[in-house]
Design an enzyme around this catalytic site. Structure first.
Site, short mmCIF file in Angstrom:
data_model
loop_
_atom_site.label_atom_id
_atom_site.label_comp_id
_atom_site.label_asym_id
_atom_site.label_seq_id
_atom_site.Cartn_x
_atom_site.Cartn_y
_atom_site.Cartn_z
N ARG A 1 54.10 85.93 9.19
CA ARG A 1 54.93 84.73 9.11
C ARG A 1 54.24 83.64 9.92
O ARG A 1 53.62 83.90 10.96
CB ARG A 1 56.33 84.98 9.67
CG ARG A 1 57.25 85.76 8.74
CD ARG A 1 57.63 84.92 7.53
NE ARG A 1 58.58 85.58 6.65
CZ ARG A 1 58.26 86.34 5.62
NH1 ARG A 1 56.97 86.57 5.35
NH2 ARG A 1 59.18 86.87 4.85
N GLU B 1 56.30 75.78 5.78
CA GLU B 1 55.95 75.89 4.36
C GLU B 1 56.90 75.05 3.51
O GLU B 1 58.11 74.99 3.78
CB GLU B 1 56.04 77.37 3.92
CG GLU B 1 55.05 78.24 4.65
CD GLU B 1 55.18 79.72 4.27
OE1 GLU B 1 55.93 80.03 3.33
OE2 GLU B 1 54.56 80.55 4.92
N HIS C 1 51.28 81.43 0.30
CA HIS C 1 52.26 82.50 0.54
C HIS C 1 52.41 83.37 -0.72
O HIS C 1 53.49 83.50 -1.29
CB HIS C 1 53.62 81.92 0.94
CG HIS C 1 54.49 82.92 1.66
ND1 HIS C 1 55.43 82.56 2.60
CD2 HIS C 1 54.58 84.28 1.57
CE1 HIS C 1 56.06 83.64 3.05
NE2 HIS C 1 55.55 84.69 2.43
#
Length: 324
Positions: free
Chosen positions: A232, A261, A279
């Site tokens: 993360r 993000e 991602h």
């Protein structure tokens, strides 16, 4: 118990369609009708289906007084207020195991790409630089590099196994030492980084790991070390990472996740020693189909007997049924 299902946030289209067609699910509005919607339907909602990116806040839970389960599409659940859920007796499930291999594969791919400069070399060829500039600069080998893995859970173990095939000595740091692990245990993230050529982040997100990899850890990794993050974005002090990359404080980075993000620091866009992915570590047809099925299996189990197949650890500790 109330059995009405609520979708919170965007989902894989086929999963969203199944929730409506099979379960007559409602979808939480994202506009100014949200408050009226919750006032009307909130008391009837028994389960929420969401993702680790959207999650469920304590504020939303307070507006769902009959909530019994939060079914999460994804292994990460740091956007879900699990502590509040446990206090309220709400089960929280995720989708572990089914995405382990693809995420581990991505970590290896990022490491190879970052050290060998494959993406940068591809751009070099496409720009027409090869005929003009000659051979591409020398890069770094991956085989035999010392690999440190932060977080030796399912995904961390799978990453370690893959690096072993490259002849890489592996060490790790987790909250506690893993019994009978064949890998060397480091007492802290900084100690792990200091003895690694490649530092791979595979720990969970959330407040407990916020900036676990801070400037001290990155400086311990040093100007010859590479950072690979498929965990993360919150795990890393991103500002410190950007500064050190620009200054040559670390050799390079392969990143699949970021602090805000989908926003990515613009300074990283021009660095050829940084590989940037959107991602996508679990983003394969096979894995997303398996995640979707496990999400539905968790929902069906909760509707059948009030338990879930794969509760998150905090939920499992209060007596949820772990069947996988």
């Amino acid at each position: 118990m109330n059995r009405r299902i609520l979708q919170v946030g965007p989902l894989k289209p086929s999963l969203a369609a199944t929730l409506i067609e099979r379960y007559d699910a409602l979808v939480l509005p994202e506009d100014d009708t949200r408050a009226a919607f919750l006032a009307e339907h909130g008391p009837s909602i028994g389960a929420v289906v969401t993702t680790g990116r959207t999650g469920v806040t304590a504020e939303l839970m307070a507006q769902l007084p009959s909530l019994g389960a939060i079914v999460n599409f994804g292994v990460g659940y740091d956007a879900i207020d699990v502590e509040t859920a446990v206090e309220r007796g709400v089960l929280v499930s995720n989708t572990p195991d089914v995405l382990t291999d693809c995420v581990a594969d991505t970590a290896i791919g990022l490491a190879i790409d970052t050290l060998r400069g494959l993406s940068a070399a591809d751009r070099f060829v496409r720009r027409g630089d090869w005929p003009r500039a000659g051979n591409y600069p020398l890069t770094r080998r991956v085989s035999g590099k010392r690999v440190g893995i932060l977080g030796l859970g399912r995904i961390g173990q799978a990453i370690a196994t893959r690096f072993e095939a490259f002849g890489c000595p592996v060490s790790y740091h987790s909250r506690r030492e893993v019994p009978e692990s064949p890998y060397t245990y480091a007492a802290s993230p900084a100690e792990l980084a200091a003895d690694a050529d490649i530092l791979v982040l595979a720990t969970s997100g959330g407040s407990g790991t916020q900036h676990l990899v801070d400037r001290k850890v990155l400086e311990a990794l040093g100007p010859e070390g590479y950072l690979i993050n498929i965990a993360r974005g919150s795990v890393v002090d991103q500002d410190a990472l950007v500064e050190l990359l620009l200054e040559g404080g670390i050799a390079g980075a392969g990143l699949d996740v970021y602090t805000d993000e989908p926003e990515i620091p613009h300074e990283l866009m021009t660095l050829d020693n940084v590989v940037l992915l959107p991602h996508l570590a679990s983003g394969t047809v096979e894995t997303r189909a398996a995640m979707e099925q496990l999400t539905l299996d968790n929902l069906d189990r909760w509707l059948a007997d009030g338990t879930v197949l794969t509760p998150v650890p905090e939920a499992a500790s209060r007596g949820a049924t772990q069947a996988r």
